[in-house]
Design a protein around this motif. Structure first.
Motif, PDB file in Angstrom:
ATOM      1  N   ALA A   7       0.832  -1.203   0.000  1.00 20.60           N
ATOM      2  CA  ALA A   7       0.000   0.000   0.000  1.00 20.60           C
ATOM      3  C   ALA A   7       0.863   1.248   0.000  1.00 20.60           C
ATOM      4  N   PHE A   8       1.917   1.199   0.797  1.00 25.98           N
ATOM      5  CA  PHE A   8       2.825   2.351   0.870  1.00 25.98           C
ATOM      6  C   PHE A   8       3.532   2.571  -0.468  1.00 25.98           C
ATOM      7  N   LYS A   9       4.006   1.474  -1.079  1.00 26.53           N
ATOM      8  CA  LYS A   9       4.691   1.590  -2.363  1.00 26.53           C
ATOM      9  C   LYS A   9       3.765   2.133  -3.443  1.00 26.53           C
ATOM     10  N   ALA A  10       2.490   1.735  -3.404  1.00 26.52           N
ATOM     11  CA  ALA A  10       1.524   2.244  -4.381  1.00 26.52           C
ATOM     12  C   ALA A  10       1.382   3.751  -4.242  1.00 26.52           C
ATOM     13  N   LEU A  11       1.376   4.225  -2.989  1.00 27.55           N
ATOM     14  CA  LEU A  11       1.269   5.660  -2.747  1.00 27.55           C
ATOM     15  C   LEU A  11       2.527   6.375  -3.207  1.00 27.55           C
ATOM     16  N   ILE A  12       3.692   5.786  -2.907  1.00 23.14           N
ATOM     17  CA  ILE A  12       4.957   6.365  -3.340  1.00 23.14           C
ATOM     18  C   ILE A  12       5.029   6.422  -4.863  1.00 23.14           C
ATOM     19  N   ASP A  13       4.638   5.321  -5.513  1.00 26.75           N
ATOM     20  CA  ASP A  13       4.697   5.261  -6.978  1.00 26.75           C
ATOM     21  C   ASP A  13       3.752   6.266  -7.631  1.00 26.75           C
ATOM     22  N   ALA A  14       2.710   6.655  -6.920  1.00 27.50           N
ATOM     23  CA  ALA A  14       1.786   7.655  -7.461  1.00 27.50           C
ATOM     24  C   ALA A  14       2.464   9.015  -7.576  1.00 27.50           C
ATOM     25  N   GLY A  15       3.518   9.209  -6.799  1.00 25.20           N
ATOM     26  CA  GLY A  15       4.278  10.458  -6.899  1.00 25.20           C
ATOM     27  C   GLY A  15       3.875  11.478  -5.857  1.00 25.20           C
ATOM     28  N   SER A  16       4.767  12.419  -5.627  1.00 23.80           N
ATOM     29  CA  SER A  16       4.551  13.425  -4.586  1.00 23.80           C
ATOM     30  C   SER A  16       3.360  14.325  -4.892  1.00 23.80           C
ATOM     31  N   TYR A  17       3.066  14.542  -6.169  1.00 20.11           N
ATOM     32  CA  TYR A  17       1.954  15.419  -6.524  1.00 20.11           C
ATOM     33  C   TYR A  17       0.599  14.795  -6.184  1.00 20.11           C
ATOM     34  N   VAL A  18       0.560  13.469  -6.098  1.00 16.41           N
ATOM     35  CA  VAL A  18      -0.657  12.792  -5.655  1.00 16.41           C
ATOM     36  C   VAL A  18      -0.667  12.673  -4.131  1.00 16.41           C
ATOM     37  N   MET A  19       0.487  12.359  -3.570  1.00 15.30           N
ATOM     38  CA  MET A  19       0.585  12.174  -2.120  1.00 15.30           C
ATOM     39  C   MET A  19       0.312  13.454  -1.342  1.00 15.30           C
ATOM     40  N   LEU A  20       0.882  14.561  -1.821  1.00 15.60           N
ATOM     41  CA  LEU A  20       0.842  15.793  -1.032  1.00 15.60           C
ATOM     42  C   LEU A  20      -0.582  16.283  -0.761  1.00 15.60           C
ATOM     43  N   PRO A  21      -1.462  16.418  -1.770  1.00 16.14           N
ATOM     44  CA  PRO A  21      -2.819  16.893  -1.444  1.00 16.14           C
ATOM     45  C   PRO A  21      -3.574  15.935  -0.536  1.00 16.14           C
ATOM     46  N   ILE A  22      -3.329  14.627  -0.694  1.00 14.89           N
ATOM     47  CA  ILE A  22      -3.992  13.649   0.176  1.00 14.89           C
ATOM     48  C   ILE A  22      -3.532  13.827   1.612  1.00 14.89           C
ATOM     49  N   ILE A  23      -2.217  13.917   1.801  1.00 18.51           N
ATOM     50  CA  ILE A  23      -1.656  14.044   3.145  1.00 18.51           C
ATOM     51  C   ILE A  23      -2.080  15.358   3.788  1.00 18.51           C
ATOM     52  N   ILE A  24      -2.000  16.455   3.028  1.00 19.26           N
ATOM     53  CA  ILE A  24      -2.359  17.759   3.585  1.00 19.26           C
ATOM     54  C   ILE A  24      -3.855  17.799   3.937  1.00 19.26           C
ATOM     55  N   THR A  25      -4.693  17.207   3.102  1.00 18.91           N
ATOM     56  CA  THR A  25      -6.134  17.156   3.403  1.00 18.91           C
ATOM     57  C   THR A  25      -6.390  16.388   4.690  1.00 18.91           C
ATOM     58  N   ILE A  26      -5.729  15.240   4.838  1.00 21.01           N
ATOM     59  CA  ILE A  26      -5.894  14.444   6.057  1.00 21.01           C
ATOM     60  C   ILE A  26      -5.427  15.226   7.281  1.00 21.01           C
ATOM     61  N   ILE A  27      -4.290  15.905   7.156  1.00 21.38           N
ATOM     62  CA  ILE A  27      -3.782  16.711   8.271  1.00 21.38           C
ATOM     63  C   ILE A  27      -4.771  17.825   8.615  1.00 21.38           C
ATOM     64  N   GLY A  28      -5.321  18.461   7.568  1.00 22.76           N
ATOM     65  CA  GLY A  28      -6.312  19.510   7.797  1.00 22.76           C
ATOM     66  C   GLY A  28      -7.528  18.999   8.552  1.00 22.76           C
ATOM     67  N   LEU A  29      -7.990  17.802   8.182  1.00 22.58           N
ATOM     68  CA  LEU A  29      -9.136  17.209   8.882  1.00 22.58           C
ATOM     69  C   LEU A  29      -8.777  16.870  10.334  1.00 22.58           C
ATOM     70  N   ILE A  30      -7.563  16.387  10.555  1.00 22.59           N
ATOM     71  CA  ILE A  30      -7.117  16.094  11.922  1.00 22.59           C
ATOM     72  C   ILE A  30      -7.125  17.370  12.764  1.00 22.59           C
ATOM     73  N   ASP A 124       7.144  14.553   4.424  1.00 20.44           N
ATOM     74  CA  ASP A 124       8.006  14.436   3.248  1.00 20.44           C
ATOM     75  C   ASP A 124       8.419  12.976   3.056  1.00 20.44           C
ATOM     76  N   ILE A 125       7.413  12.106   2.932  1.00 19.32           N
ATOM     77  CA  ILE A 125       7.663  10.669   2.946  1.00 19.32           C
ATOM     78  C   ILE A 125       8.472  10.218   1.736  1.00 19.32           C
ATOM     79  N   TRP A 126       8.289  10.839   0.590  1.00 19.73           N
ATOM     80  CA  TRP A 126       9.004  10.405  -0.601  1.00 19.73           C
ATOM     81  C   TRP A 126      10.504  10.685  -0.487  1.00 19.73           C
ATOM     82  N   ASN A 127      10.914  11.474   0.509  1.00 16.92           N
ATOM     83  CA  ASN A 127      12.347  11.701   0.740  1.00 16.92           C
ATOM     84  C   ASN A 127      12.885  10.889   1.912  1.00 16.92           C
TER      85      ASN A 127
END
Length: 455
Positions: A7-30, A124-127
């Motif tokens: 699951a993690f690799k699928a997210l990484i392979d999607a690229g930072s441009y896909v990961m970032l809005p998802i992560i920031i949205t989740i953080i915003g909801l938290i 910054d998971i992709w790094n």
């Protein structure tokens, strides 16, 4: 573990441009933002980040051919080739122990947040590859998973603490509040830069010399404008590369464009960050007594600063020259010359935009990278070959074990001796804490920022 890694690799392979809005949205909801506002912040931040990366890539495309041509013109032919951070990243993610290290870093960050040992929430998971390479190299050399985990843990803890301690520089010099940059290619320079900056502050005469873009504008008028300075520096680099006039001018135009457009992209990035930051500060003030969190991001958000670009463009030919004249160096800088901006960005912030002092300190910073890359080349080459990659001769890069922080952890841990490792870590922490947290504390940084704004 395999399911989680997939699951993690699928997210990484999607690229930072896909990961970032998802992560920031989740953080915003938290942090109790409405879904619409959290998602808008995520998209705005990502758009700014896309713009920043496009400009960073434009800078790379302008600088890389010139840097390669300069290497040829200098007659540089060393037996350890800089293959770039991208190659090392792919080697890192191909390691058989990568799953253990990924979740170890995540766990360390969460634990430190719970214990209030850090304020950095590293998204910054992709790094993560920057933090994992030390452990992976230790495992390759020692075949000991315990020491690999120790090396990774040390690297992660050091990175998060360095990010915490240098956060005021991000806010007061780069103008981005409530953000830290846990990217080792950025933070690692502080180990060399902080002591040298402390020494220079105490050398009469030298401590008064100041050259910044703002001060230059007073004397050069239009030619001191960041756009014009970028044009001049780009053309000069094209000249050193012996490019035709039109190609040299194109290099200058590309650098000038980065100088002009980067602040606009950074402003968009900050615009998206502000609702998340305000919500985070409100919630953490209620729950943790004002111990606000900072979002850990890729250092790409600061490398477009005009002083950073100016310092980097000057340091590229200087680094090539150093590779040629430093006794014992075998590393030929090549692929990573275009990302020298990451190596000098924190130096520039520490020197509050003083380009003269930044260059003075960046020289030993880059020399340390060349030497560490030379010494680690046999191990890195062997690791690459173990993953099925082959190169002509030995390889290195200006990331991974070439970075001072990673090099110290790697060389300490392959000894598999706590008597060596523990004192080394304590000394590094104590030195950086004293020189950054205490000697360059918030009050002094605010004074630096005010001084910089008055120039």
């Amino acid at each position: 573990m395999d399911v989680l890694l997939s699951a993690f690799k699928a997210l990484i392979d999607a690229g930072s441009y896909v990961m970032l809005p998802i992560i920031i949205t989740i953080i915003g909801l938290i942090f109790r933002l409405p879904l619409s506002k959290a998602f808008k912040s995520g998209i705005t931040i990502t758009c700014g980040f896309v713009g920043i990366n496009l400009l960073v890539n434009l800078l790379k495309s302008a600088v890389s051919p010139a840097a390669s041509a300069m290497v040829t013109n200098f007659g540089l032919n060393l037996d350890v080739t800089d293959v770039g951070w991208g190659a090392i990243s792919s080697i890192t993610w191909a390691s058989p122990i990568v799953a253990f290290l990924v979740f170890e870093i995540l766990g360390i960050n969460i634990l430190m947040l719970v214990l209030k040992a850090t304020k950095t929430m590293d998204v910054d998971i992709w790094n993560y590859h920057h933090m994992m390479i030390a452990g992976i190299l230790v495992y390759y050399v020692t075949e000991n998973i315990v020491w690999a985990l120790i090396a990774t843990a040390m690297t992660a803890i050091m990175t998060l603490k360095f990010a915490d301690w240098t956060a005021p520089l991000i806010e007061h010099f780069f103008g981005i509040p409530d953000v830290t940059l846990p990217t080792i290619s950025y933070t690692s320079s502080i180990i060399v830069a902080a002591p040298l900056n402390w020494v220079i502050d105490r050398i009469p005469g030298l401590n008064k010399l100041n050259f910044s873009i703002k001060s230059v504008q007073k004397y050069l008028g239009v030619f001191g404008d960041p756009m014009m300075l970028g044009l001049i520096l780009g053309i000069a680099m094209g000249g050193l590369a012996l490019f035709p006039v039109d190609k040299a001018f194109l290099t200058g135009v590309n650098v000038a464009a980065v100088m002009v457009l980067m602040p606009k992209m950074t402003a968009m990035f900050v615009e998206g960050l502000m609702p998340i930051s305000a919500a985070a500060q409100k919630l953490t003030s209620e729950k943790f007594g004002g111990n606000g969190l900072s979002i850990g991001l890729d250092a790409a958000v600061v490398v477009g600063n005009p002083e950073v670009i100016t310092t980097a463009l000057i340091m590229i030919p200087v680094t090539i020259l150093m590779a040629f004249i430093l006794p014992g160096n075998r590393m030929m800088p090549l692929a990573d010359l275009a990302v020298v901006t990451f190596r000098v960005a924190l130096v520039v912030a520490l020197c509050r935009g003083n380009v003269f002092r930044s260059i003075l300190i960046s020289i030993p910073v880059m020399a340390a990278i060349l030497y560490a890359g030379t010494f680690a080349a046999p191990y890195l080459t062997g690791l690459a070959q173990s993953t099925g990659l082959s190169f002509d001769g030995q390889i290195a890069c200006m990331a991974g074990p070439s970075l001072t922080q990673t090099a110290i952890v790697f060389w300490s841990c392959i000894s598999q001796n706590a008597v060596i490792v523990v004192p080394v870590v304590i000394v590094i922490f104590a030195a950086v804490w004293f020189l950054v947290e205490k000697k360059i504390g918030m009050d002094k940084i605010e004074a630096y920022a005010a001084e910089y704004d008055e120039m």
